[in-house]
Design a protein around this motif. Sequence first.
Motif, PDB file in Angstrom:
ATOM      1  N   PRO A 152      14.478  -9.060 -14.708  1.00  0.00           N
ATOM      2  CA  PRO A 152      14.521  -9.672 -13.379  1.00  0.00           C
ATOM      3  C   PRO A 152      13.182 -10.264 -12.965  1.00  0.00           C
ATOM      4  CG  PRO A 152      14.288  -7.307 -13.160  1.00  0.00           C
ATOM      5  CD  PRO A 152      14.445  -7.588 -14.635  1.00  0.00           C
ATOM      6  N   SER A 153      13.246 -11.125 -11.996  1.00  0.00           N
ATOM      7  CA  SER A 153      12.050 -11.605 -11.301  1.00  0.00           C
ATOM      8  C   SER A 153      12.083 -11.027  -9.892  1.00  0.00           C
ATOM      9  CB  SER A 153      12.026 -13.129 -11.262  1.00  0.00           C
ATOM     10  OG  SER A 153      11.772 -13.670 -12.548  1.00  0.00           O
ATOM     11  N   TYR A 154      11.023 -11.267  -9.127  1.00  0.00           N
ATOM     12  CA  TYR A 154      10.934 -10.682  -7.796  1.00  0.00           C
ATOM     13  C   TYR A 154      10.468 -11.721  -6.790  1.00  0.00           C
ATOM     14  CZ  TYR A 154      11.452  -6.255 -10.215  1.00  0.00           C
ATOM     15  OH  TYR A 154      11.941  -5.236 -10.996  1.00  0.00           O
ATOM     16  N   LEU A 155      10.896 -11.526  -5.540  1.00  0.00           N
ATOM     17  CA  LEU A 155      10.517 -12.396  -4.433  1.00  0.00           C
ATOM     18  C   LEU A 155       9.947 -11.523  -3.321  1.00  0.00           C
ATOM     19  CD1 LEU A 155      10.643 -15.175  -2.922  1.00  0.00           C
ATOM     20  CD2 LEU A 155      12.942 -14.511  -2.184  1.00  0.00           C
ATOM     21  N   PHE A 156       8.776 -11.902  -2.819  1.00  0.00           N
ATOM     22  CA  PHE A 156       8.111 -11.115  -1.769  1.00  0.00           C
ATOM     23  C   PHE A 156       7.688 -12.043  -0.641  1.00  0.00           C
ATOM     24  CE2 PHE A 156       4.257  -9.214   0.139  1.00  0.00           C
ATOM     25  CZ  PHE A 156       4.785  -7.991   0.545  1.00  0.00           C
ATOM     26  N   GLY A 157       7.922 -11.601   0.591  1.00  0.00           N
ATOM     27  CA  GLY A 157       7.512 -12.366   1.762  1.00  0.00           C
ATOM     28  C   GLY A 157       6.140 -11.938   2.250  1.00  0.00           C
ATOM     29  N   THR A 158       5.234 -12.865   2.368  1.00  0.00           N
ATOM     30  CA  THR A 158       3.870 -12.567   2.806  1.00  0.00           C
ATOM     31  C   THR A 158       3.677 -12.972   4.259  1.00  0.00           C
ATOM     32  OG1 THR A 158       2.878 -14.727   2.303  1.00  0.00           O
ATOM     33  CG2 THR A 158       3.058 -13.150   0.476  1.00  0.00           C
ATOM     34  N   ILE A 159       2.599 -12.498   4.832  1.00  0.00           N
ATOM     35  CA  ILE A 159       2.075 -13.066   6.070  1.00  0.00           C
ATOM     36  C   ILE A 159       0.681 -13.544   5.670  1.00  0.00           C
ATOM     37  CG2 ILE A 159       1.181 -10.837   6.910  1.00  0.00           C
ATOM     38  CD1 ILE A 159       1.971 -11.803   9.748  1.00  0.00           C
ATOM     39  N   HIS A 160       0.397 -14.804   5.869  1.00  0.00           N
ATOM     40  CA  HIS A 160      -0.746 -15.427   5.193  1.00  0.00           C
ATOM     41  C   HIS A 160      -2.088 -14.827   5.603  1.00  0.00           C
ATOM     42  CE1 HIS A 160       1.892 -18.160   3.234  1.00  0.00           C
ATOM     43  NE2 HIS A 160       2.252 -18.781   4.336  1.00  0.00           N
ATOM     44  N   LEU A 161      -2.222 -14.446   6.863  1.00  0.00           N
ATOM     45  CA  LEU A 161      -3.453 -13.805   7.320  1.00  0.00           C
ATOM     46  C   LEU A 161      -3.077 -12.603   8.177  1.00  0.00           C
ATOM     47  CD1 LEU A 161      -5.554 -16.929   8.381  1.00  0.00           C
ATOM     48  CD2 LEU A 161      -5.893 -15.536   6.344  1.00  0.00           C
ATOM     49  N   ILE A 162      -3.766 -11.482   7.970  1.00  0.00           N
ATOM     50  CA  ILE A 162      -3.438 -10.263   8.697  1.00  0.00           C
ATOM     51  C   ILE A 162      -4.685  -9.387   8.768  1.00  0.00           C
ATOM     52  CG2 ILE A 162      -2.697  -8.995   6.627  1.00  0.00           C
ATOM     53  CD1 ILE A 162      -0.375  -7.848   8.355  1.00  0.00           C
ATOM     54  N   CYS A 163      -4.820  -8.617   9.846  1.00  0.00           N
ATOM     55  CA  CYS A 163      -5.978  -7.726   9.975  1.00  0.00           C
ATOM     56  C   CYS A 163      -5.895  -6.605   8.938  1.00  0.00           C
ATOM     57  CB  CYS A 163      -6.034  -7.131  11.378  1.00  0.00           C
ATOM     58  SG  CYS A 163      -6.567  -8.309  12.644  1.00  0.00           S
ATOM     59  N   PRO A 164      -7.033  -6.149   8.442  1.00  0.00           N
ATOM     60  CA  PRO A 164      -7.045  -5.087   7.426  1.00  0.00           C
ATOM     61  C   PRO A 164      -6.264  -3.842   7.835  1.00  0.00           C
ATOM     62  CG  PRO A 164      -9.213  -6.061   7.602  1.00  0.00           C
ATOM     63  CD  PRO A 164      -8.389  -6.663   8.708  1.00  0.00           C
ATOM     64  N   ALA A 165      -6.271  -3.506   9.115  1.00  0.00           N
ATOM     65  CA  ALA A 165      -5.561  -2.303   9.573  1.00  0.00           C
ATOM     66  C   ALA A 165      -4.054  -2.428   9.389  1.00  0.00           C
ATOM     67  CB  ALA A 165      -5.881  -2.033  11.042  1.00  0.00           C
ATOM     68  N   ASP A 166      -3.554  -3.657   9.331  1.00  0.00           N
ATOM     69  CA  ASP A 166      -2.108  -3.883   9.182  1.00  0.00           C
ATOM     70  C   ASP A 166      -1.714  -4.259   7.760  1.00  0.00           C
ATOM     71  OD1 ASP A 166      -1.380  -3.491  11.956  1.00  0.00           O
ATOM     72  OD2 ASP A 166      -2.394  -5.406  12.366  1.00  0.00           O
ATOM     73  N   PHE A 167      -2.695  -4.425   6.904  1.00  0.00           N
ATOM     74  CA  PHE A 167      -2.429  -4.851   5.522  1.00  0.00           C
ATOM     75  C   PHE A 167      -1.936  -3.668   4.684  1.00  0.00           C
ATOM     76  CE2 PHE A 167      -3.646  -5.489   1.119  1.00  0.00           C
ATOM     77  CZ  PHE A 167      -3.292  -6.804   0.859  1.00  0.00           C
ATOM     78  N   LEU A 168      -0.840  -3.861   3.964  1.00  0.00           N
ATOM     79  CA  LEU A 168      -0.317  -2.801   3.101  1.00  0.00           C
ATOM     80  C   LEU A 168       0.358  -3.410   1.886  1.00  0.00           C
ATOM     81  CD1 LEU A 168       0.347   0.181   2.530  1.00  0.00           C
ATOM     82  CD2 LEU A 168       2.461  -0.153   3.833  1.00  0.00           C
ATOM     83  N   LEU A 169      -0.081  -2.980   0.717  1.00  0.00           N
ATOM     84  CA  LEU A 169       0.543  -3.393  -0.534  1.00  0.00           C
ATOM     85  C   LEU A 169       1.057  -2.107  -1.178  1.00  0.00           C
ATOM     86  CD1 LEU A 169       0.716  -6.269  -1.607  1.00  0.00           C
ATOM     87  CD2 LEU A 169      -1.163  -5.754  -3.151  1.00  0.00           C
ATOM     88  N   ASN A 170       2.348  -1.802  -0.954  1.00  0.00           N
ATOM     89  CA  ASN A 170       2.851  -0.501  -1.382  1.00  0.00           C
ATOM     90  C   ASN A 170       3.134  -0.435  -2.880  1.00  0.00           C
ATOM     91  OD1 ASN A 170       5.540  -1.482  -1.886  1.00  0.00           O
ATOM     92  ND2 ASN A 170       5.996  -1.315   0.300  1.00  0.00           N
ATOM     93  N   ASP A 171       3.462   0.763  -3.359  1.00  0.00           N
ATOM     94  CA  ASP A 171       3.654   0.983  -4.791  1.00  0.00           C
ATOM     95  C   ASP A 171       4.819   0.183  -5.351  1.00  0.00           C
ATOM     96  OD1 ASP A 171       1.510   2.701  -4.832  1.00  0.00           O
ATOM     97  OD2 ASP A 171       2.717   4.522  -4.667  1.00  0.00           O
ATOM     98  N   SER A 172       5.876  -0.028  -4.550  1.00  0.00           N
ATOM     99  CA  SER A 172       7.028  -0.803  -5.021  1.00  0.00           C
ATOM    100  C   SER A 172       6.628  -2.237  -5.352  1.00  0.00           C
ATOM    101  CB  SER A 172       8.139  -0.805  -3.972  1.00  0.00           C
ATOM    102  OG  SER A 172       8.647   0.487  -3.759  1.00  0.00           O
ATOM    103  N   VAL A 173       5.779  -2.807  -4.490  1.00  0.00           N
ATOM    104  CA  VAL A 173       5.322  -4.179  -4.719  1.00  0.00           C
ATOM    105  C   VAL A 173       4.429  -4.241  -5.954  1.00  0.00           C
ATOM    106  CG1 VAL A 173       4.000  -6.103  -3.756  1.00  0.00           C
ATOM    107  CG2 VAL A 173       5.509  -4.756  -2.277  1.00  0.00           C
ATOM    108  N   LYS A 174       3.499  -3.302  -6.076  1.00  0.00           N
ATOM    109  CA  LYS A 174       2.604  -3.284  -7.237  1.00  0.00           C
ATOM    110  C   LYS A 174       3.393  -3.086  -8.534  1.00  0.00           C
ATOM    111  CE  LYS A 174      -1.357  -1.495  -4.639  1.00  0.00           C
ATOM    112  NZ  LYS A 174      -2.265  -0.339  -4.445  1.00  0.00           N
ATOM    113  N   ALA A 175       4.426  -2.245  -8.487  1.00  0.00           N
ATOM    114  CA  ALA A 175       5.243  -2.015  -9.675  1.00  0.00           C
ATOM    115  C   ALA A 175       6.014  -3.277 -10.055  1.00  0.00           C
ATOM    116  CB  ALA A 175       6.213  -0.860  -9.429  1.00  0.00           C
ATOM    117  N   ALA A 176       6.503  -4.006  -9.047  1.00  0.00           N
ATOM    118  CA  ALA A 176       7.215  -5.251  -9.318  1.00  0.00           C
ATOM    119  C   ALA A 176       6.288  -6.279  -9.963  1.00  0.00           C
ATOM    120  CB  ALA A 176       7.803  -5.809  -8.024  1.00  0.00           C
TER     121      ALA A 176
END
Length: 287
Positions: free
Chosen positions: A39-63
């Motif tokens: 499979p391939s994967y599709l992820f929705g970003t927000i182009h700019l965000i404050c560090p306190a709200d930034f999160l790259l979880n394990d599911s995304v990293k695994a994908a």
Amino acid sequence: MKRILLGFAFCLYAVFSSAQAPKENALLWEISAPDQKKPSYLFGTIHLICPADFLLNDSVKAAVARTQQIALEMDMDDPGMMMAMMKTMNMTDGNELKKLVSESDYARLDQFYRDSVGVGLAMFEKAKPFILMGSLFNSVLACQPQSYETAFVELAGKQQSEVVGLETVEEQMALFDSIPYKDQAKMVLAMIDNLPAARKEFRDLVNLYKSEKINALYTMTTNSHFDLSGSEELLLQDRNRKWIPKIKSKMAEKPTFFAVGAAHLGGESGVIALLRKAGYKVRPVLK
């Protein structure tokens, strides 16, 4: 100049059957087809965000780790990107910013940029007004923002994956020749005149993003008080339709992690709905 142009690159916004539109709340989606083993994967970003709200979880990293290339709206690790932006940043037909706004509005805008950015408008006199938006995001966010796209470029480097773009710089910059320059200038003025309201709207957008409510994000983006009203077809739906053949081609080459603005995912003309209409299975990867 480089900081402002990079800000503009990150803020480019940046969406046919209702049965195909996604109902689930998710930012990460798995794309599969009968003729493709992985499979391939599709992820929705927000182009700019404050560090306190930034999160790259394990599911995304695994994908990301399960794919062999990363596709962004633009190829953000292309060494020629900044040069291409410099070549395409100016308005056509000899237009200048002073011709688009009143003398008093120009003086007010010039003073704002001197105070907030540290440079006046002289160096941007012939630039497409939307480029000025890039440097406004520091004022709206009240932080030094982070970028998901930058994070994905770094992940690609670590696993030696190629980074590719769904659009060229030239294609994105050409969009802003199709939108009246006066409308772009009005949008910039509206934002500096209403910074508290712009900050609230962006906080609401971030809250929707963190809740992964992609359809609500799409709706809010198209109804924004600080967007180019009437240009949604050009900036969202048209681009979505043009991306589908490119997404199909890149998936056929190798498993790919696609990361585009989250506003492109939701709605009846969003990327998810269009991929489903094309025969792909697109399912949410839930936490």
